[in-house]
Design a protein around this motif. Structure first.
Motif, PDB file in Angstrom:
ATOM      1  N   MET A 148       0.829  -1.210   0.000  1.00 33.86           N
ATOM      2  CA  MET A 148       0.000   0.000   0.000  1.00 33.86           C
ATOM      3  C   MET A 148       0.864   1.261   0.000  1.00 33.86           C
ATOM      4  SD  MET A 148      -2.885  -1.381   2.709  1.00 33.86           S
ATOM      5  CE  MET A 148      -3.801   0.153   2.876  1.00 33.86           C
ATOM      6  N   ALA A 149       1.945   1.245   0.758  1.00 33.36           N
ATOM      7  CA  ALA A 149       2.822   2.413   0.823  1.00 33.36           C
ATOM      8  C   ALA A 149       3.468   2.698  -0.525  1.00 33.36           C
ATOM      9  CB  ALA A 149       3.890   2.208   1.892  1.00 33.36           C
ATOM     10  N   ARG A 150       3.869   1.663  -1.244  1.00 35.11           N
ATOM     11  CA  ARG A 150       4.562   1.846  -2.513  1.00 35.11           C
ATOM     12  C   ARG A 150       3.610   2.227  -3.633  1.00 35.11           C
ATOM     13  NH1 ARG A 150       6.755   0.211   1.338  1.00 35.11           N
ATOM     14  NH2 ARG A 150       8.999   0.234   1.642  1.00 35.11           N
ATOM     15  N   VAL A 151       2.408   1.695  -3.611  1.00 38.28           N
ATOM     16  CA  VAL A 151       1.400   2.125  -4.586  1.00 38.28           C
ATOM     17  C   VAL A 151       1.081   3.606  -4.376  1.00 38.28           C
ATOM     18  CG1 VAL A 151      -1.031   1.885  -5.258  1.00 38.28           C
ATOM     19  CG2 VAL A 151       0.389  -0.159  -4.949  1.00 38.28           C
ATOM     20  N   ALA A 152       0.885   4.010  -3.128  1.00 45.47           N
ATOM     21  CA  ALA A 152       0.579   5.414  -2.828  1.00 45.47           C
ATOM     22  C   ALA A 152       1.724   6.331  -3.243  1.00 45.47           C
ATOM     23  CB  ALA A 152       0.285   5.567  -1.340  1.00 45.47           C
ATOM     24  N   ALA A 153       2.964   5.892  -3.012  1.00 42.63           N
ATOM     25  CA  ALA A 153       4.129   6.720  -3.345  1.00 42.63           C
ATOM     26  C   ALA A 153       4.244   6.934  -4.848  1.00 42.63           C
ATOM     27  CB  ALA A 153       5.400   6.083  -2.799  1.00 42.63           C
ATOM     28  N   VAL A 154       4.084   5.871  -5.622  1.00 40.48           N
ATOM     29  CA  VAL A 154       4.188   6.001  -7.078  1.00 40.48           C
ATOM     30  C   VAL A 154       3.032   6.859  -7.606  1.00 40.48           C
ATOM     31  CG1 VAL A 154       4.088   4.743  -9.269  1.00 40.48           C
ATOM     32  CG2 VAL A 154       5.500   3.875  -7.392  1.00 40.48           C
ATOM     33  N   ALA A 155       1.829   6.691  -7.050  1.00 41.40           N
ATOM     34  CA  ALA A 155       0.696   7.508  -7.475  1.00 41.40           C
ATOM     35  C   ALA A 155       0.975   8.995  -7.228  1.00 41.40           C
ATOM     36  CB  ALA A 155      -0.567   7.081  -6.735  1.00 41.40           C
ATOM     37  N   ARG A 156       1.508   9.317  -6.047  1.00 40.87           N
ATOM     38  CA  ARG A 156       1.831  10.718  -5.744  1.00 40.87           C
ATOM     39  C   ARG A 156       2.876  11.259  -6.700  1.00 40.87           C
ATOM     40  NH1 ARG A 156       1.628   8.900  -0.355  1.00 40.87           N
ATOM     41  NH2 ARG A 156       3.904   8.726  -0.295  1.00 40.87           N
ATOM     42  N   TYR A 157       3.876  10.439  -7.006  1.00 43.80           N
ATOM     43  CA  TYR A 157       4.969  10.911  -7.853  1.00 43.80           C
ATOM     44  C   TYR A 157       4.493  11.143  -9.286  1.00 43.80           C
ATOM     45  CZ  TYR A 157       9.831  12.017  -8.451  1.00 43.80           C
ATOM     46  OH  TYR A 157      10.999  12.708  -8.654  1.00 43.80           O
ATOM     47  N   VAL A 158       3.650  10.250  -9.800  1.00 44.52           N
ATOM     48  CA  VAL A 158       3.115  10.435 -11.156  1.00 44.52           C
ATOM     49  C   VAL A 158       2.284  11.717 -11.207  1.00 44.52           C
ATOM     50  CG1 VAL A 158       1.538   9.504 -12.893  1.00 44.52           C
ATOM     51  CG2 VAL A 158       3.175   7.999 -11.770  1.00 44.52           C
ATOM     52  N   GLY A 159       1.455  11.946 -10.188  1.00 39.41           N
ATOM     53  CA  GLY A 159       0.666  13.171 -10.148  1.00 39.41           C
ATOM     54  C   GLY A 159       1.540  14.424 -10.124  1.00 39.41           C
ATOM     55  N   THR A 160       2.621  14.372  -9.352  1.00 41.06           N
ATOM     56  CA  THR A 160       3.535  15.513  -9.291  1.00 41.06           C
ATOM     57  C   THR A 160       4.175  15.781 -10.640  1.00 41.06           C
ATOM     58  OG1 THR A 160       4.036  15.065  -6.962  1.00 41.06           O
ATOM     59  CG2 THR A 160       5.626  16.401  -8.181  1.00 41.06           C
ATOM     60  N   LEU A 161       4.578  14.728 -11.346  1.00 38.54           N
ATOM     61  CA  LEU A 161       5.181  14.902 -12.672  1.00 38.54           C
ATOM     62  C   LEU A 161       4.192  15.539 -13.646  1.00 38.54           C
ATOM     63  CD1 LEU A 161       7.258  11.629 -13.257  1.00 38.54           C
ATOM     64  CD2 LEU A 161       8.105  13.933 -12.858  1.00 38.54           C
TER      65      LEU A 161
END
Length: 340
Positions: A323-336
């Motif tokens: 769950m932590a890694r899915v959330a992290a990648v989702a946040r990073y894609v949104g930031t990009l």
């Protein structure tokens, strides 16, 4: 510690041990590995109560128990913390994704990163057009009777169409219409645009109406949501390393091929963003996924989700880690997406 709280601690210990070992968990193992502060007899009583409640089950004649779907669900719902990314993991994600050149590259890199981090099948949904906004609409003259229409959204999607004109058209007319279209459509959601386009004939110069009529059908074709959106899959080879965790691999692969199944799951994450959603076993509607769990999270722009990322793996997965890694990648894609 009350009885219910202690039973939850026993369930957490069973889930943790089963995730780590893939072996049914017995009371002796719980006593040896966990500081539960009670006797083996008390733990056996708690395990009997958990089994009575349908949260654990005895898979065969051994003394061990394994979590049921309901047991995993209670475990996930009562997670007090997720396992944060290490600084090395955060740097790896940033380094990997920062090199992306466009939306396609961002999403393909994201799915590879997520598959490598979780050792599961990763899936990323392209931004849904209806949730995107028009950033720019370009009309490129190819000849006096042909032009290219290019739509760029705020999520980085680029849609292109060639348009054949019924008669030679002056470049100045095309430029004037381009300015009008951008003035009316920029920063409007694609869901709003068909109505705006429908009103344009009364808002442009009579000399431009013929050209607009030719463009309208093509423009609406671009603006209207396609019947099926696109997803990117990665890490399907990881299924080969999990043959013991799935009753059968073929139904899972067949479900992965039916993109509409995954899109339905991911759309739920878009609606519930910024939460991480977990669908466990029989909570998945498709029969091919009843032996799997799907962890997903929406990503987007300025707090509004436009699509989702997720992973599919066995029910015996490390939920706190995943769950932590899915959330992290989702946040990073949104930031990009916001930076582009």
């Amino acid at each position: 510690m009350g009885v219910e709280e202690r039973k939850l601690e026993v369930l957490r210990a069973i889930v943790a041990d089963y995730i780590a070992t893939s072996e049914p968990v017995g009371s002796k193992g719980l006593v040896d590995r966990h500081n539960l502060g009670v006797s083996s007899a008390t733990i056996r009583n708690d395990m009997a109560a958990l089994e009575e409640e349908g949260l654990i089950v005895q898979p065969h004649t051994s003394a061990g128990r394994v979590p049921t779907d309901a047991g995993y669900r209670l475990f996930v719902d009562r997670l007090t913390e997720i396992k944060p990314l290490s600084s090395a993991e955060r740097r790896a994600i940033a380094t990997f994704l920062d090199g992306a050149v466009d939306l396609d590259d961002v999403l393909h890199r994201a799915v590879r990163a997520l598959a490598q981090l979780t050792r599961n099948v990763a899936v990323v949904q392209y931004p849904t057009l209806s949730r995107s906004k028009v950033r720019h609409l370009e009309l490129v003259m190819i000849s006096t009777t042909r032009l290219m229409l290019v739509l760029i959204t705020d999520t980085g999607r680029v849609e292109q169409r060639l348009v054949d004109l019924p008669a030679p058209t002056a470049e100045s007319a095309v430029y004037e219409l381009r300015a009008t279209l951008n003035a009316r459509l920029r920063d409007r959601t694609l869901a709003e645009t068909p109505e705006i386009v429908g009103e344009l004939p009364t808002q442009v110069e009579p000399s431009l109406r013929g050209l607009l009529a030719t463009l309208t059908s093509v423009l609406l074709e671009v603006l209207v949501e396609p019947s099926s959106d696109r997803i990117v899959l990665g890490g399907t080879a990881n299924l080969n390393n999990q043959t013991l965790d799935f009753p059968a691999i073929r139904p899972v692969l067949e479900a992965l091929e039916e993109q509409v199944v995954l899109l339905r799951l991911l759309d739920q994450s878009v609606s519930s963003s910024p939460n991480v959603l977990v669908h466990i076993g029989n909570e998945n509607e498709h029969e091919g996924l009843v032996g799997a769990s799907v962890v997903s999270s929406g990503y987007g722009l300025h707090g509004a989700a436009v699509a989702a990322v997720g992973v599919l793996g066995p029910r015996r997965m490390d939920y706190a880690y995943t769950m932590a890694r899915v959330a992290a990648v989702a946040r990073y894609v949104g930031t990009l997406l916001e930076e582009r």
